[in-house]
Design an enzyme around this catalytic site. Structure first.
Site, PDB file in Angstrom:
ATOM      1  CD  GLU A  54      -2.424   1.281   2.672  1.00 58.09           C
ATOM      2  OE1 GLU A  54      -1.732   1.056   3.887  1.00 58.09           O
ATOM      3  OE2 GLU A  54      -3.639   1.516   2.821  1.00 58.09           O
ATOM      4  CG  HIS A  74       2.751   3.338   3.914  1.00 55.13           C
ATOM      5  ND1 HIS A  74       2.215   2.091   3.389  1.00 55.13           N
ATOM      6  CD2 HIS A  74       2.246   3.322   5.359  1.00 55.13           C
ATOM      7  CE1 HIS A  74       1.399   1.673   4.397  1.00 55.13           C
ATOM      8  NE2 HIS A  74       1.401   2.356   5.410  1.00 55.13           N
ATOM      9  CG  ASP A 114       0.532  -0.773   6.616  1.00 53.68           C
ATOM     10  OD1 ASP A 114       1.173   0.031   7.264  1.00 53.68           O
ATOM     11  OD2 ASP A 114      -0.568  -0.711   6.128  1.00 53.68           O
ATOM     12  CG  HIS A 136      -3.397  -2.721   5.580  1.00 50.23           C
ATOM     13  ND1 HIS A 136      -3.369  -1.634   5.217  1.00 50.23           N
ATOM     14  CD2 HIS A 136      -4.391  -3.379   4.843  1.00 50.23           C
ATOM     15  CE1 HIS A 136      -4.137  -1.464   4.215  1.00 50.23           C
ATOM     16  NE2 HIS A 136      -4.785  -2.464   3.940  1.00 50.23           N
ATOM     17  CD  GLU A 141      -6.965   0.329   5.257  1.00 45.75           C
ATOM     18  OE1 GLU A 141      -5.977  -0.064   6.263  1.00 45.75           O
ATOM     19  OE2 GLU A 141      -6.953   1.478   4.694  1.00 45.75           O
ATOM     20  CG  HIS A 156      -1.653   5.981   5.648  1.00 43.69           C
ATOM     21  ND1 HIS A 156      -1.564   4.366   5.488  1.00 43.69           N
ATOM     22  CD2 HIS A 156      -1.522   6.211   4.505  1.00 43.69           C
ATOM     23  CE1 HIS A 156      -1.203   4.221   4.453  1.00 43.69           C
ATOM     24  NE2 HIS A 156      -1.102   5.213   3.669  1.00 43.69           N
ATOM     25  CD  GLU A 167       2.203   3.416   8.914  1.00 44.19           C
ATOM     26  OE1 GLU A 167       1.728   2.306   8.885  1.00 44.19           O
ATOM     27  OE2 GLU A 167       1.577   4.322   8.348  1.00 44.19           O
TER      28      GLU A 167
HETATM   29 ZN   LIG Z   1       0.700   1.816   7.211  1.00 46.84          ZN
END
Ligand SMILES: [Zn+2]
Length: 257
Positions: A34, A36, A45, A120, A122, A177, A182
């Site tokens: 994904e 970032h 992630d 992650h 989701e 995010h 992170e």
């Molecule tokens: Zn992430």
């Protein structure tokens, strides 16, 4: 010699022996591919929970299983959405099926303790669904069900640490995010993969508290970052990371005691 902790580096005989000898917790990081932001890699992630799981597995009776590299679709409110190049996602049924099969297979090997560590956001409810379906299938096959722990690694920070790192400016985990947490952890653990020079300051994304489908990509900042990552440092990353390892280790010991 140190005990091998990575399942994928073991042969089947040593793996089977390890299950028989130490009754290990099998730790499975569940990540994503994904975007970032312009500064962090697509596998962020996966890389973060994999590192945490490896460090925890080395300190308790546990083995690290290969990471589930792909995850569920990116949602605008917590991941920026699917419209970014690089974000490569699974349909929910694919993710659930993959996780369910892995839990069943580990059970067939005699594993009795499994920890699915999510990187992650989701993925969360699909991990839950996979456990439910796996337990149903395992019972119908007449096998003894394992105990399965599921957790999102980001949940393992104390309020004190959040306050020390963010002051009064902690947005919430959905808006974090590709933000300070992170980015800091990646600076601490994978500095070669972070391009801090790409960061530009930006205000927090103004994303509604409801979802619309199809969504308007215009509600997501063009950078792909939902809150600023400026202020991220390797020192904050070490603070977060060490606490993640310590608290996840404690949680696993408690869950399987
Ligand atoms: Zn992430």
């Amino acid at each position: 010699m140190n005990r091998e902790i990575e399942m994928s580096r073991m042969n089947w005989i040593d793996y089977a022996q390890s299950i028989a000898d130490i009754d290990p917790v099998i730790m499975v990081p569940v990540g994503a591919v994904e975007q970032h932001g312009p500064h962090l890699p697509l596998a962020t992630d996966s890389l973060i929970p994999e590192a945490i799981c490896r460090d925890v597995a080395g300190r308790i009776e546990a083995l690290l299983a290969p990471t589930i590299a792909y995850g569920y679709k990116s949602v605008p409110r917590c991941g920026g959405g699917q419209h970014f190049p690089g974000t490569t996602s699974l349909d929910a049924a694919t993710l659930i099926g993959q996780l369910k099969d892995i839990v069943r297979e580990l059970t067939r090997h005699g594993v009795r303790k499994i920890a699915l560590v999510v990187g992650h956001m989701e993925n969360q409810w699909f991990v839950t669904e996979a456990c439910d379906l796996a337990l149903r299938e395992i019972k119908s096959l007449g096998m003894t069900p394992p105990r399965i722990m599921t957790a999102g690694y980001w949940e393992f920070l104390s309020r004190d640490t959040i306050a020390r790192a963010f002051g009064d400016d902690f947005p919430d985990w959905t808006l974090e995010h590709a933000g300070i947490m992170e980015t800091s952890v990646m600076l601490h653990r994978y500095p070669d993969l972070v391009k801090m020079g790409r960061l530009r300051d930006q205000p927090p994304a103004k994303i509604p508290r409801y979802d619309m489908w199809p969504y308007d990509p215009g509600i997501v900042p063009a950078s792909g970052i939902l809150n600023t990552a400026i202020g991220a440092t390797a020192a904050k990353g070490k603070l977060f990371y060490d606490e993640y390892v310590e608290t996840l280790k404690g949680a696993i010991e408690e869950a399987f005691s």
